[in-house]
Design an enzyme around this catalytic site. Structure first.
Site, short mmCIF file in Angstrom:
data_model
loop_
_atom_site.label_atom_id
_atom_site.label_comp_id
_atom_site.label_asym_id
_atom_site.label_seq_id
_atom_site.Cartn_x
_atom_site.Cartn_y
_atom_site.Cartn_z
N ARG A 80 -15.10 2.17 3.27
CA ARG A 80 -15.55 0.79 3.41
C ARG A 80 -15.38 0.35 4.85
O ARG A 80 -14.87 1.10 5.67
CB ARG A 80 -14.82 -0.13 2.44
CG ARG A 80 -13.31 -0.04 2.53
CD ARG A 80 -12.63 -0.95 1.52
NE ARG A 80 -11.20 -0.72 1.54
CZ ARG A 80 -10.31 -1.41 0.84
NH1 ARG A 80 -10.70 -2.37 0.04
NH2 ARG A 80 -9.04 -1.13 0.93
N ASN A 118 -13.98 -8.96 3.53
CA ASN A 118 -12.66 -8.62 3.02
C ASN A 118 -11.83 -8.00 4.13
O ASN A 118 -12.19 -6.95 4.66
CB ASN A 118 -12.79 -7.62 1.87
CG ASN A 118 -11.48 -7.44 1.11
OD1 ASN A 118 -11.19 -8.17 0.18
ND2 ASN A 118 -10.69 -6.47 1.53
N GLU A 119 -10.76 -8.69 4.51
CA GLU A 119 -9.85 -8.17 5.54
C GLU A 119 -10.59 -7.67 6.78
O GLU A 119 -10.61 -6.47 7.07
CB GLU A 119 -8.94 -7.08 4.96
CG GLU A 119 -8.00 -7.63 3.90
CD GLU A 119 -6.96 -6.62 3.42
OE1 GLU A 119 -7.14 -5.42 3.65
OE2 GLU A 119 -5.97 -7.05 2.81
N GLU A 268 -4.32 -11.80 -2.67
CA GLU A 268 -3.96 -10.54 -3.33
C GLU A 268 -2.44 -10.35 -3.29
O GLU A 268 -1.82 -10.64 -2.26
CB GLU A 268 -4.60 -9.33 -2.62
CG GLU A 268 -6.11 -9.35 -2.59
CD GLU A 268 -6.70 -8.13 -1.89
OE1 GLU A 268 -5.96 -7.15 -1.64
OE2 GLU A 268 -7.89 -8.16 -1.57
N TRP A 276 -1.11 2.99 -0.89
CA TRP A 276 -1.39 3.38 0.50
C TRP A 276 -0.14 3.48 1.37
O TRP A 276 -0.25 3.63 2.58
CB TRP A 276 -2.41 2.43 1.12
CG TRP A 276 -2.15 0.96 0.85
CD1 TRP A 276 -2.68 0.23 -0.18
CD2 TRP A 276 -1.32 0.06 1.59
NE1 TRP A 276 -2.22 -1.07 -0.14
CE2 TRP A 276 -1.39 -1.21 0.95
CE3 TRP A 276 -0.51 0.18 2.73
CZ2 TRP A 276 -0.70 -2.33 1.41
CZ3 TRP A 276 0.18 -0.95 3.18
CH2 TRP A 276 0.07 -2.18 2.52
N GLU A 316 -8.94 4.12 -5.15
CA GLU A 316 -7.71 3.37 -5.44
C GLU A 316 -7.21 3.59 -6.87
O GLU A 316 -6.62 2.70 -7.48
CB GLU A 316 -7.94 1.90 -5.14
CG GLU A 316 -8.19 1.69 -3.64
CD GLU A 316 -8.40 0.24 -3.25
OE1 GLU A 316 -9.32 -0.39 -3.80
OE2 GLU A 316 -7.64 -0.27 -2.42
N GLN A 317 -7.41 4.79 -7.38
CA GLN A 317 -7.02 5.09 -8.76
C GLN A 317 -5.54 4.86 -9.02
O GLN A 317 -5.14 4.49 -10.11
CB GLN A 317 -7.35 6.55 -9.09
CG GLN A 317 -8.84 6.80 -9.27
CD GLN A 317 -9.12 8.28 -9.34
OE1 GLN A 317 -8.67 9.04 -8.48
NE2 GLN A 317 -9.87 8.70 -10.34
N TYR A 318 -4.71 5.12 -8.00
CA TYR A 318 -3.25 5.05 -8.19
C TYR A 318 -2.68 3.65 -7.95
O TYR A 318 -1.48 3.45 -8.05
CB TYR A 318 -2.56 6.03 -7.25
CG TYR A 318 -2.44 7.44 -7.79
CD1 TYR A 318 -1.34 7.79 -8.58
CD2 TYR A 318 -3.40 8.39 -7.54
CE1 TYR A 318 -1.21 9.07 -9.08
CE2 TYR A 318 -3.29 9.67 -8.04
CZ TYR A 318 -2.19 10.01 -8.81
OH TYR A 318 -2.05 11.27 -9.30
N HIS A 319 -3.53 2.70 -7.57
CA HIS A 319 -3.00 1.37 -7.24
C HIS A 319 -2.52 0.63 -8.49
O HIS A 319 -3.08 0.78 -9.57
CB HIS A 319 -4.07 0.54 -6.53
CG HIS A 319 -3.50 -0.62 -5.76
ND1 HIS A 319 -3.08 -1.79 -6.36
CD2 HIS A 319 -3.26 -0.78 -4.43
CE1 HIS A 319 -2.61 -2.60 -5.43
NE2 HIS A 319 -2.72 -2.02 -4.25
#
Ligand code: GAL
Length: 642
Positions: A80, A118-119, A268, A276, A316-319
């Site tokens: 992104r 976003n950011e 958020e 991360w 971001e599966q592990y977030h």
């Protein structure tokens, strides 16, 4: 979401390929359904414009919209933030998707506001960016001769014949160029935002606000400038290692509240863990709850969690999430549900007591810490010692001052300081004449100004001031810096404030006025020393106030003593005296005398706070003292109005 007492959801911020699956072909049916469904469950919506993630059709057909990094490499699709912030074509596409969204939802009563992009993060070094930087410099300096003069380009034969010759870099260049590049990047993000703001404003009800989500100490751009075009500030609050540093988090909230000097949103927060960090440990049970109330105590009007449910695939599966991939709650859900229930209970209790909305109440400080992007940039370009960390300096002051004052603002060095009894200016390295004049006026009118090491060294062009530090403030101080030193070993300090040391930075000072007092002195040394017996801090009454210069980075104990001394000078008292160390007391008040206190025990063992006279809004009982278990929270409406 309704079961968790959620009242707002943010959606859409990366969904461009779903909103516009092919060029000029828009599909919003899914979003219509989502907003309707949320409304059915009394949940309002914040819409994110999806411009941080352009679709593949866009970047493959128009590769000029992709960003180019400093080494000349063009970004690819699949991650992104791969767009160029200057690309006129990208801006056209961005304005169009924002405008299509606003036409559809700009008057939807269930849409509260907008998050643009976003950011905001990575600038581009493509040809368009270079061209615009050159034009920006041309506008700023008028002639190349003027730029050459102010940048001292004769040094190393940098002299330019025209603006197009100027390299475009963010490192290893003339300090003036580097500072101007940061300012150009700031202005570019402002116009990048304005492009979408105009598209939304043309189609949206005025009540819908516009923001973007920022990353606390990120120094990629001047956050004060960027927030001039936004309605509210919002930020993303993460502790990747799973360990809340409550003092630091407090400072971060106050930093964000300072962007617009009003309440803000936490857009958020991590539900447990992120994906991360080095080790993505989870916040322990109870800390998410503690963080939510701390945010409210510092002026947050909303606390959101990223993310609701794990996407089955993607980076971001592990977030952390509130629901697992199966769509059912994970353990942290219950804690977030409790937070929602408590927010509801407190709002209802306040309404019953005639308070009105908590969002009409804010923290009000009599102490400020100044934050200057010019200064952090200038120092980071030339740290002189890797140990000197600008943010570390700001937070060192904050950590000492906040427990004493209980409310602290962190504001721009250009802010109006009229409301503050005491102002701390850590490492105010770049001191433009106008700022020096405002600070002098502030002191003359009765303010107490405490400058930290490295202050007043540079002018607006990042050039050395022709006078010694603190530059244009040296006269008011009646003293100046004789020499600065990066330290590789601690140097003792002693004086009226007590004993301690500095281990990062030391400046020897000299008084030039008979009314200047030496507040601290460098202590004796074993061997040869530049420091022994030389002043480390000076102070002088000036006008109705005082100005103090501390030339050393102080250890924790000495910093605490300095804070006590300075607050005493300004007669700043805590809101509630005697709050035990490790317990934070925060106040929000609404200008009509109504107040709410939020008390949090950030430690592991239980604590008692006395001198509390009010209603505990979470239990509905009258209290005169509060017992707080480790990490527990109390919300109190004090009996006395103020
Ligand atoms: C934020 C970002 C979110 C998500 C989150 C993960 O920086 O805005 O989209 O990636 O980090 O912690």
């Amino acid at each position: 979401m309704q079961d968790a007492h959620m009242t707002v959801v943010r959606v859409g911020e990366f969904a461009w390929s779903t909103m516009e699956p092919a060029e000029g072909h828009f599909e919003f049916g899914w979003l219509d359904r989502a907003i309707e469904l949320a409304a059915k469950h009394h949940i309002m919506v914040v819409l994110g414009t999806p411009t941080a993630a352009p679709p593949a059709w866009l970047t493959s057909k128009y590769p000029d919209t992709l960003r180019v990094d400093e080494d000349g490499k063009r970004a690819e699709h699949g991650n992104r933030q791969q767009f160029s912030f200057t690309s006129p074509r990208y801006r056209e596409f961005a304005a169009r998707i924002a405008s299509e969204m606003a036409k559809r939802y700009g008057h939807n009563p269930n849409v509260l506001g907008w998050q643009i992009d976003n950011e905001l993060a990575a600038p581009s070094f493509d040809d368009q960016a270079k061209h615009e930087f050159h034009e920006w410099l041309h506008r700023r300096y008028g002639t190349i001769a003027e730029l050459n003069r102010r940048w001292t380009t004769a040094y190393w034969s940098q002299t330019y014949d025209n603006f197009d010759e100027i390299p475009v870099h963010s490192r290893n260049q003339n300090p003036a160029l580097l500072l101007d590049w940061k300012r150009f990047v700031t202005d570019t993000w402002v116009s990048y935002l304005q492009n979408q703001i105009q598209a939304i404003r043309a189609n949206a009800a005025p009540a819908q606000w516009i923001t973007t989500n920022t990353m606390h100490w990120n120094t990629g751009f001047d956050h004060y400038a960027v927030h001039r075009v936004l309605d509210i500030a919002a930020w993303d609050d993460y502790f990747p290692d799973g360990h809340l540093d409550a003092n630091l988090n407090a400072a971060e909230h106050d930093l964000v509240r300072g962007y617009k000097r009003k309440n803000f949103w936490v857009m958020e927060t991590q539900p447990g863990h992120v994906n991360w960090g080095g080790v993505n440990a989870s916040l322990p049970p109870g800390v998410t709850h503690e963080m939510a109330w701390q945010a409210v105590g510092h002026g947050a009007d909303a606390v959101l969690y990223w993310q609701w449910r794990s996407a089955l695939n993607g980076q971001e599966q592990y977030h952390g999430s509130l629901l697992g991939p199966d769509g059912t709650p994970v353990p942290i859900y219950a804690e977030v549900q409790q937070i929602g229930a408590e927010f509801e209970r407190v709002n209802q209790a306040l309404a019953k007591n005639g308070f009105g909305s908590l969002t009409d109440a804010s923290p009000h400080a009599r102490v400020a810490i100044l934050n200057s992007y010019d200064s952090v940039w200038a120092i980071d370009f030339q740290r002189h010692t890797s140990k000197f960390d600008y943010v570390g300096q700001v937070t060192d002051f904050y950590r000492a001052v906040e427990p004493l004052a209980q409310t602290v603002d962190i504001v721009s060095a250009d802010a109006d300081l009229g409301q503050y009894a005491v102002v701390f200016a850590p490492a105010l390295n770049v001191l433009p004449d106008a700022t020096a004049k405002r600070l002098t006026d502030y002191v003359r009118a009765g303010g107490h100004l405490v400058l930290g090491a490295r202050s007043g060294m540079k002018d607006v062009d990042n050039a050395l001031q022709p006078e010694r530090q603190p530059g244009r403030l040296a006269e008011a101080l009646g003293g100046h810096v004789v020499q600065y030193y990066a330290l590789d070993a601690p140097v003792p300090i002693a004086g009226t404030l007590g004993e301690g040391s500095t281990s990062v930075w030391a400046e020897t000072l000299a008084a030039t006025s008979p009314t200047t007092k030496v507040l601290m002195t460098y202590g004796p040394s074993q061997g040869p020393s530049w420091f022994a017996g030389k002043p480390a801090a000076l102070t002088r009454e000036f006008g109705k106030g005082s100005i103090t210069y501390v030339g050393a980075t102080l250890d924790k104990g000495l910093m605490a003593k300095l804070a006590v001394w300075a607050l005493d000078e300004g007669s700043v008292k805590p809101i509630v005296a005697g709050v035990p160390a490790g317990v934070e007391l925060m106040e929000r008040s609404n200008g009509k005398g109504d107040r709410v206190w939020i008390l949090i025990n950030h430690g592991d063992t239980s604590q008692t706070v006395n001198g509390i006279d009010g209603v505990d809004l979470l239990t509905g009982t009258n209290v005169s003292q509060i017992n707080l278990a480790g990490h527990a929270v109390a919300v109190v409406q004090p009996a006395a109005k103020r």
